[in-house]
Design an enzyme around this catalytic site. Structure first.
Site, mmCIF file in Angstrom:
data_model
loop_
_atom_site.group_PDB
_atom_site.id
_atom_site.type_symbol
_atom_site.label_atom_id
_atom_site.label_comp_id
_atom_site.label_asym_id
_atom_site.label_seq_id
_atom_site.Cartn_x
_atom_site.Cartn_y
_atom_site.Cartn_z
ATOM 1 N N HIS A 1 71.311 50.412 50.890
ATOM 2 C CA HIS A 1 71.635 50.019 52.651
ATOM 3 C C HIS A 1 73.373 50.627 52.637
ATOM 4 O O HIS A 1 74.170 49.974 52.849
ATOM 5 C CB HIS A 1 72.008 48.261 52.374
ATOM 6 N N ASN B 1 77.302 42.655 51.881
ATOM 7 C CA ASN B 1 77.663 44.139 51.455
ATOM 8 C C ASN B 1 78.599 44.778 50.276
ATOM 9 O O ASN B 1 79.452 44.593 50.633
ATOM 10 C CB ASN B 1 77.377 44.913 52.710
#
Lengths: 305, 305, 305, 305
Positions: A176, A121
């Protein structure tokens, strides 16, 4: 022979490793982590398991030169604590950015020429950065992106109708991250278009609330267990198997979008080359606007890397 | 229908849960933990995985009444931090003892009448205590005991000869703890008696050092990752499958020994009743003495519970 | 990527194919048979299955050039009817001999350089002939040989004691045919030497009758179903997995024996090279004589090829 | 504990058996066939396999009383030769009709109260007849019906676009026989409605020819191998797993239709009760007419039973 590498064996990386070992998917597995003691321990623990399994996986650790003939490389390094404080995956940015700066040259140097599946991430930005810094092709490098958020959509919608999540079709698209969205126009429940079906069933769905539940799915798991592992690892392994078997399997993943010049979560077909091609699906104008907005969000954040 | 329960979903419990789900072994799974938020999060994470798996497992949480028709109940609650400080599994005693006092009546009250597989530490004492306090039969309640230590023996010996750990036969016996020992007289390597084979191969093995490596196998994993999970979970699942299929599979586990009136790690045959019967194997006098010593160690510690 | 080839898709070949597909073991699979219609039909039937499986296998047929980069090639062509009439695997000799003469040059020409696992009958002679005629190394070419007869020994002995066949160790050695024998001296039941254990249990075993039951195991299956498939296919797939994962797994297979200058069923270690090395086990003088006799039987029959 | 029964262990039945054993799905398995020698042989062959598998399945044969606590019973008896001569599944009618007359009372007498999955031909009529003659509920008795024809549609359509058959959605509906049809209006390819997508791609599909290829899919397999096994067995096992795990999985199967008072292939939701409910999907008027026609075909043939 199926050979896998994993860089970063935190909760996600090691769950991927365990899945590959316990299901007999991997013939050879290379584990790499900044914490060498952790790599040694995970190797031992996985080897303790193997005397009780029917299959065998050769496990090696900490050796970048082994990546040379790896088929699939998972990049899973992250710093979950950063994200936890804020509930925002961009909080991991600084860490993962630095991590990629460190590992990309090593991947490149190893002569690796397989497919990279990135779960880190902020997924879209890091995957793009990784692709650029390794010089691997845009086909070879992709991220799990909204494949997990789509699974969460399937779970959340399935629960509304007490059906199996495997019978929910449709996509969560975009980042995301917070700018993601569900393309409700294409979601189906047991083959029925969701919106009509809900009406027929007399269900008054609050799509905004459902979308929030999906978007915050990772956050809900974080809060209870301090990290997420099973959903994301299962997604990553499924994508890896699609590459190895040249499955031409369509899944929403984080891949390069020409129009917006950014990596972003969208349907693509996965095969031996990684991303075989992007498979754009019909969206309403509102959904198109959300997709554009999400792409711009990723891009603007990426530009600060 | 295969129905499993897990009490305690720390690293071991949840790895068992993930294994049962990802390999399609469980039809229904009940997760119970003192930390309700953790139970909710693990359920969510496992459900996120299921949209990507071919099989389905119904997962419920926190409901002891569901144990009524559970086939296999894993008890995995522990307090690893206590053990970590000292490197001794008895350090978890106080915690797990209190835990069993709390959960045993609830198991009893549920009407549960299946088989319990205990992975908690100190494994032998806690399993015995659990058996007594639930009133379930000695057949129905057993512990993973030295099944894991035997896997570690297989790993350690296999590495000496570069062979597959599945081709190492023999046992680690006694306490799943410091008084355990390897019954070297019965260990074979690719069907060759170890001691002779090592000589033939010109290998001068230091059995004391090997045994220490095996005994401290868990400790080595603890030090690197802060807990152990994959080896122990794989052992526990293998035993559960043997019960469900009435496999009459012989494995070393922690079960009741009449001679020494204690639970202790020794070969037994696993079937639908749990422990079908103990299968004592030939030991040298020295090994017999070690077994006796280990039994007494467990008993004396147990007497303080 | 795991790529398999199968030459001969009768009952054994196609059961291997189905196992590789249904368990997700193969990424790519090449089917070759003299009966092209059968190859087309099996491909269709396996492809019908794949829409219902979680994994994908690319299946191609009838193309020898695809063998170039195949990892594992199964040779399974046979003519069971010949053997059925006589109950003797040498009755298939003429057919399989001609078949090998036909396929060996094609394998050679394809540039194949993987490992061949041969299940044809008479297994030892055909495997040897195949090795010679392809020019592949003795390591690369081996037969399932007495791996299946050993499984039958495990089944037959396990039934005597109502234990799990996986807990029976030991070997059936020699020819995969009438001159085979069980090395009873090394057979164990739940870790107990069989002969002593039977006495202790008050069991008066008729070893000659048991050996006949084992030797005629294939014949018993033939008589009832007209062929054998599940035992042999499972053995072949297990060996293939050991090669792919470089498992260094010890199994009795048909491999080259220097002393007797023939292929014969004996324990060997299986890894990425195929046969890594032969692993001779202790035999009594009587067993040694039987092994010699079996080797000579194979040799003398081979000399007529 | 998962307990399965199979009545009729021809190619389909025994492939189901092998799948349940080799994938470790069944804990216990009862095989019943008119040919006792075949039952004995299949049991032996499957037991030979088990020494090489990680899991264990208890296999019993020829005992109807064992059906008492069976969870899932497969009815797979057929007489393929009859169908082969004519290319029409109704040619098996006389045989399977007589077979059901023979076995239904035995099933009833055993006290069986689980779910029956029928793969026999003509599937819809025989399933209905079986339901009536056993007195089991319409929920408990269903047939594989067009679940296999739908898999064939997925295969045939996927091949047109070089995509994965798992990414083709939609249904083949009606009779598992000549009056079946594809509901093209609902077929999607990688989430795109087929008809539009084909046009966009410049593909001029001949839907009549495709439908014929699908309808004759079984026939094509028959012609090459003399029977079908892998597609149908995989479908049957998938449905069984859905029942055991109460998966609420939507699949097209042969189940009772109230409107037309007949069993017929249509989407239904599968769970622990068997058919949880029928899930009618949107059809064009033309498709509705085809469905009605197919229902009437089945009914009229059924009336002659």
């Amino acid at each position: 022979m199926r050979k896998f590498g994993i860089i970063g064996i935190g909760h996600v990386g090691v769950t991927i490793a365990y899945t590959l070992v316990t299901k007999g998917i991997a013939d050879e597995l290379i584990l790499i982590d900044n914490n060498e003691g952790k790599a040694i321990a995970e190797q031992l623990d996985l080897e303790d398991a193997q005397a009780r399994l029917d299959t065998t996986t050769q496990i090696k650790i900490q050796d970048y030169s082994e990546l040379k003939d790896v088929d699939i490389l998972f990049l899973t390094a992250g710093k979950i604590d950063a994200a936890k404080e804020t509930g925002n995956r961009w909080a991991e940015f600084e860490f993962t950015n630095a991590m990629v700066k460190e590992v990309a040259p090593k991947i490149k140097k190893s002569g690796f020429d397989g497919v990279v599946i990135d779960t880190t991430n902020p997924c879209d930005a890091i995957t793009q950065y990784l692709q650029k810094s390794t010089g691997l092709s845009q086909q070879q490098v992709f991220g799990t992106g909204t494949f997990l958020d789509t699974a969460r959509m399937q779970r959340v919608v399935a629960k509304q109708f007490n059906v199996n999540s495997k019978n929910i079709a449709g996509y969560t698209l975009g980042e995301h991250g917070d700018s993601q969205f569900v393309a409700w126009s294409g979601v189906t429940v047991n083959s029925h278009p969701l919106v009509e079906f809900a009406k027929q069933q007399g269900k008054d769905l609050d799509y905004t609330a459902l979308e929030e539940e999906i978007r915050k799915g990772g956050w809900s798991v974080y809060q209870g267990k301090g990290y997420t592992s099973y959903g994301i690892a299962t997604c990553a392994v499924k994508l890896a198997e699609a590459v190895l078997s040249n499955a031409q399997l369509e899944c929403p993943v984080s891949c390069y979008d020409k129009e917006f010049d950014t990596y972003i979560g969208q349907p693509a077909v996965i095969g031996k080359n990684g991303i075989e091609y992007v498979n754009p699906v019909a969206l309403t104008d509102d959904e198109k606007a959300k997709f554009k907005n999400s792409a711009e969000t990723i891009k603007s954040k990426f530009s600060t890397m």
